[in-house]
Write a protein that holds these residues in place. Structure first.
Motif, mmCIF file in Angstrom:
data_model
loop_
_atom_site.group_PDB
_atom_site.id
_atom_site.type_symbol
_atom_site.label_atom_id
_atom_site.label_comp_id
_atom_site.label_asym_id
_atom_site.label_seq_id
_atom_site.Cartn_x
_atom_site.Cartn_y
_atom_site.Cartn_z
ATOM 1 N N LEU A 130 -55.636 55.475 -29.994
ATOM 2 C CA LEU A 130 -54.602 56.453 -29.689
ATOM 3 C C LEU A 130 -53.217 55.863 -29.906
ATOM 4 N N VAL A 131 -52.982 54.670 -29.393
ATOM 5 C CA VAL A 131 -51.680 54.015 -29.547
ATOM 6 C C VAL A 131 -51.431 53.695 -31.022
ATOM 7 N N GLU A 132 -52.449 53.249 -31.712
ATOM 8 C CA GLU A 132 -52.300 52.944 -33.141
ATOM 9 C C GLU A 132 -51.871 54.185 -33.916
ATOM 10 N N ARG A 133 -52.532 55.296 -33.698
ATOM 11 C CA ARG A 133 -52.170 56.523 -34.415
ATOM 12 C C ARG A 133 -50.739 56.938 -34.100
ATOM 13 N N THR A 134 -50.353 56.749 -32.848
ATOM 14 C CA THR A 134 -49.001 57.127 -32.441
ATOM 15 C C THR A 134 -47.945 56.282 -33.139
ATOM 16 N N ILE A 135 -48.114 54.971 -33.100
ATOM 17 C CA ILE A 135 -47.088 54.112 -33.690
ATOM 18 C C ILE A 135 -47.050 54.253 -35.208
ATOM 19 N N ARG A 136 -48.193 54.516 -35.828
ATOM 20 C CA ARG A 136 -48.190 54.704 -37.279
ATOM 21 C C ARG A 136 -47.508 56.012 -37.655
ATOM 22 N N SER A 137 -47.751 57.051 -36.879
ATOM 23 C CA SER A 137 -47.092 58.322 -37.137
ATOM 24 C C SER A 137 -45.584 58.199 -36.961
ATOM 25 N N GLU A 138 -45.156 57.551 -35.874
ATOM 26 C CA GLU A 138 -43.725 57.407 -35.619
ATOM 27 C C GLU A 138 -43.065 56.478 -36.629
ATOM 28 N N SER A 139 -43.786 55.467 -37.061
ATOM 29 C CA SER A 139 -43.249 54.571 -38.085
ATOM 30 C C SER A 139 -43.057 55.310 -39.405
ATOM 31 N N TYR A 140 -43.956 56.217 -39.697
ATOM 32 C CA TYR A 140 -43.833 57.018 -40.916
ATOM 33 C C TYR A 140 -42.641 57.975 -40.813
ATOM 34 N N ARG A 141 -42.437 58.549 -39.627
ATOM 35 C CA ARG A 141 -41.319 59.479 -39.429
ATOM 36 C C ARG A 141 -39.970 58.764 -39.490
ATOM 37 N N SER A 142 -39.884 57.575 -38.890
ATOM 38 C CA SER A 142 -38.611 56.836 -38.823
ATOM 39 C C SER A 142 -38.875 55.384 -39.223
ATOM 40 N N PRO A 143 -39.040 55.127 -40.502
ATOM 41 C CA PRO A 143 -39.409 53.770 -40.939
ATOM 42 C C PRO A 143 -38.344 52.721 -40.688
ATOM 43 N N SER A 144 -37.092 53.137 -40.488
ATOM 44 C CA SER A 144 -36.016 52.165 -40.273
ATOM 45 C C SER A 144 -35.784 51.864 -38.799
#
Length: 596
Positions: A130-144
């Motif tokens: 669950l945490v992995e999916r969350t951080i990957r999604s957020e990293s994709y949304r705001s990569p910087s």
């Protein structure tokens, strides 16, 4: 999960609790919601919550609604800017997600706010996913933008596990009393006993804590081994003691951690600890460890030191008089800790100017009393010069509009710095941003030097590592800057160098100040000789065969700055009858339009 506070489903996880009306929660299935966060009225003022609020709101949160684990966004943290980093909170053994309840408003008051989203869950095997999916999604949304993860106890293990599996995601971990030390915990010896106990035996132990009754039911346990094992009642008692809870809230603690849940979580703690310890060498994320000195459940201070030596990008702060549930205690301010460790950044790299969060009046009032004794001893007198040349007592002569470069002489050990910075704030509400030794911010100098935590206050007050690039940034931001051209060499001068300037032949700061049209305010300080007398300096140990290795260990070996070629010395000095420090700030020198 998004910064809007959406909640997530994860197949196979146990049900969690009903969202409190104080929080926003939106269910999604496969996708992440882009909206759905309830926004509080910006005109409403909230009082910082107390420990009792944690228990009162926990009563709502522990009522199961049959749903899966989820994230929620605390309403009291307020709205946030579009470029604010995301903060994920992973709870510890309580699992309510309310462990940051006393920090929500403080996090929301940051200029570029950390947008907290908390996890409310009885941890299951799929939580790391669950945490992995969350951080990957957020990293994709705001990569910087970095993603902050605050993990307590078991939550710290989940955070480390997620970081080890996602080295390509920009994570900043804040680990509070990590449960990676479970094998050395007072809880660990209880597991073998619990695994063979019947439900009836478990209820008996929980009800009266009589280990002899358990021994009768499980005869192959010896008396010696039973002495080392805690009953569930004792564990709940330790947890309650760490909560600093009154007996009135003991029932809430037992509701949060019923028998079956506590046993399950102890088993999960053991599994999570073993898994994470086997993968510590793969964690590359920036990490800050907060260790409590009076943790009743885990050997947190020892574990913090171990992890700090294991993880490559790790800092540690020890809070000696705190218990296991650190953020629920009085006097703990996560935002101030983040400021003091320069752990806040909005991009891939820390920018000491744009990422700086100014000290607040409440923070200043909390730290200032610790330094009042120093001002009482030195009784500093501040004299400044007005534009018409009149000398006045006080700092009225300092220009209000920046950029302003305050340039002066270092006394022994830089003892004049504290009164300057404090009085600029007290008298003029100015944050004087000092150009400080880079080693106070980075691990550039010997381990024999003082712990970095001793210098957290200068970071909170706005000091930055001394470098040409940082001076350029501060001048660009029209800041008030404290600069010592003599640097470390002048602050640690020899016995025969009283009031001797050690300035470089080429003072490039003048050229840079002129480029921005900054005003230069020169100043001098006297009074050091009335306070101390140096008895022992760098030359003395270098001539002593026994002390020479220590002196060499304190010598800078890096070559990043001009100061890198200088020797560090820590003179031994004899206190004298206290005298006064006198500061004289000269007339501001205009550089605008000057060609240099």
């Amino acid at each position: 999960m998004t910064r809007t506070g959406a909640c997530l489903f994860s197949a196979g996880l146990l049900p969690v609790f009903r969202p409190s009306r104080r929080y926003a929660a939106v269910k999604t299935s496969a996708s992440f919601a882009a909206n759905g966060r309830l926004v509080k009225n910006n005109n409403v003022e909230f009082k910082r919550k107390e420990l009792k609020d944690y228990f009162e709101e926990s009563k709502d949160m522990i009522k199961t609604d049959g749903g899966p684990p989820r994230w929620f966004s605390p309403l009291e943290s307020g709205s946030h800017s579009h470029d604010s980093p995301l903060l994920l909170y992973l709870p510890g053994i309580d699992g309510t997600g309310l462990g940051l309840i006393r920090q929500h408003q403080l996090l929301g008051k940051i200029e570029h706010r950390l947008s907290p989203c908390c996890n409310k869950v009885f941890h299951g095997a799929g939580l790391v996913k669950l945490v992995e999916r969350t951080i990957r999604s957020e990293s994709y949304r705001s990569p910087s933008r970095p993603i902050y993860i605050v993990g307590e106890s078991l939550g710290a293990c989940i955070a480390l596990a997620a970081a080890s599996c996602n080295p390509d995601v920009d994570l900043s971990l804040i680990l509070v009393n990590p449960a990676t030390s479970f094998s050395k915990s007072i809880l660990q010896p209880l597991l073998p006993l619990l695994e063979v106990m019947s439900d009836q035996a478990t209820s008996s132990v929980f009800a009266n804590g009589r280990s002899l009754e358990v021994e009768a039911r499980i005869p192959f346990y010896s008396k010696d081994s039973m002495v080392k094992v805690l009953s569930l009642q004792q564990i709940v008692g330790d947890i309650s003691q760490d909560f600093i809870a009154s007996s009135f809230y003991l029932s809430v603690v037992t509701d949060i951690l019923p028998e079956e849940t506590l046993i399950w979580k102890l088993q999960m703690l053991e599994t999570a600890s073993m898994f994470v310890n086997s993968r510590l060498n793969t964690v590359e994320a920036q990490t800050l460890i907060l260790s409590s000195g009076r943790d009743q459940l885990l050997p947190s201070q020892e574990e913090g030191v171990r992890l700090c030596h294991t993880l490559p990008k790790c800092e540690i702060r020890s809070i000696s008089d705190s218990g296991h549930f650190l953020f629920l205690e009085d006097g703990i301010d996560l935002v101030s800790i983040i400021k003091g460790t320069y752990f806040y950044r909005r991009g891939k790299y820390l920018n000491h100017v744009s990422d700086y969060m100014p000290i607040t009046p409440s923070e200043f009032n909390r730290y200032y009393p610790s330094y009042r004794f120093y001002e009482n001893i030195t009784s500093p007198v501040m004299l400044s010069t007005l534009e018409n040349g009149m000398i006045v007592r006080g700092l009225q002569g300092i220009p209000s509009e920046g950029p302003v470069l305050v340039v002066g002489y270092h006394m022994l050990h830089g003892m004049e710095i504290i009164p300057i910075i404090c009085q600029f704030y007290v008298q003029r509400k100015m944050i004087l941003r000092g150009m400080a030794l880079p080693g106070l911010f980075e691990r550039l100098i010997s381990k024999a030097l003082p712990n970095a935590s001793l210098f957290d206050i200068i970071r909170i007050m706005g000091s930055v590592p001394a470098s040409a690039s940082n001076l350029y940034k501060l001048l660009s931001a029209k800041s008030h800057i404290l600069h010592y051209p003599g640097g470390l060499r002048e602050a640690l001068h020899r016995k025969d160098e009283k009031y001797k300037l050690s300035w470089p032949d080429q003072s490039e700061f003048v050229r840079m100040a002129a480029r921005f049209g900054a005003k230069i305010v020169p100043f001098g300080v006297v009074g050091e000789d009335d306070v101390v007398e140096a008895l022992f300096d760098y030359k003395d140990p270098m001539e002593n065969p026994f002390l020479k290795p220590v002196a060499k260990d304190l010598t800078r070996t890096d070559a990043n700055e001009e100061m890198a070629t200088e020797d560090i010395s820590f003179p031994v000095y004899l206190p004298k009858i206290p005298g006064r420090f006198y500061y004289y700030f000269g007339k501001p020198i205009e550089t605008e339009g000057t060609a240099i």
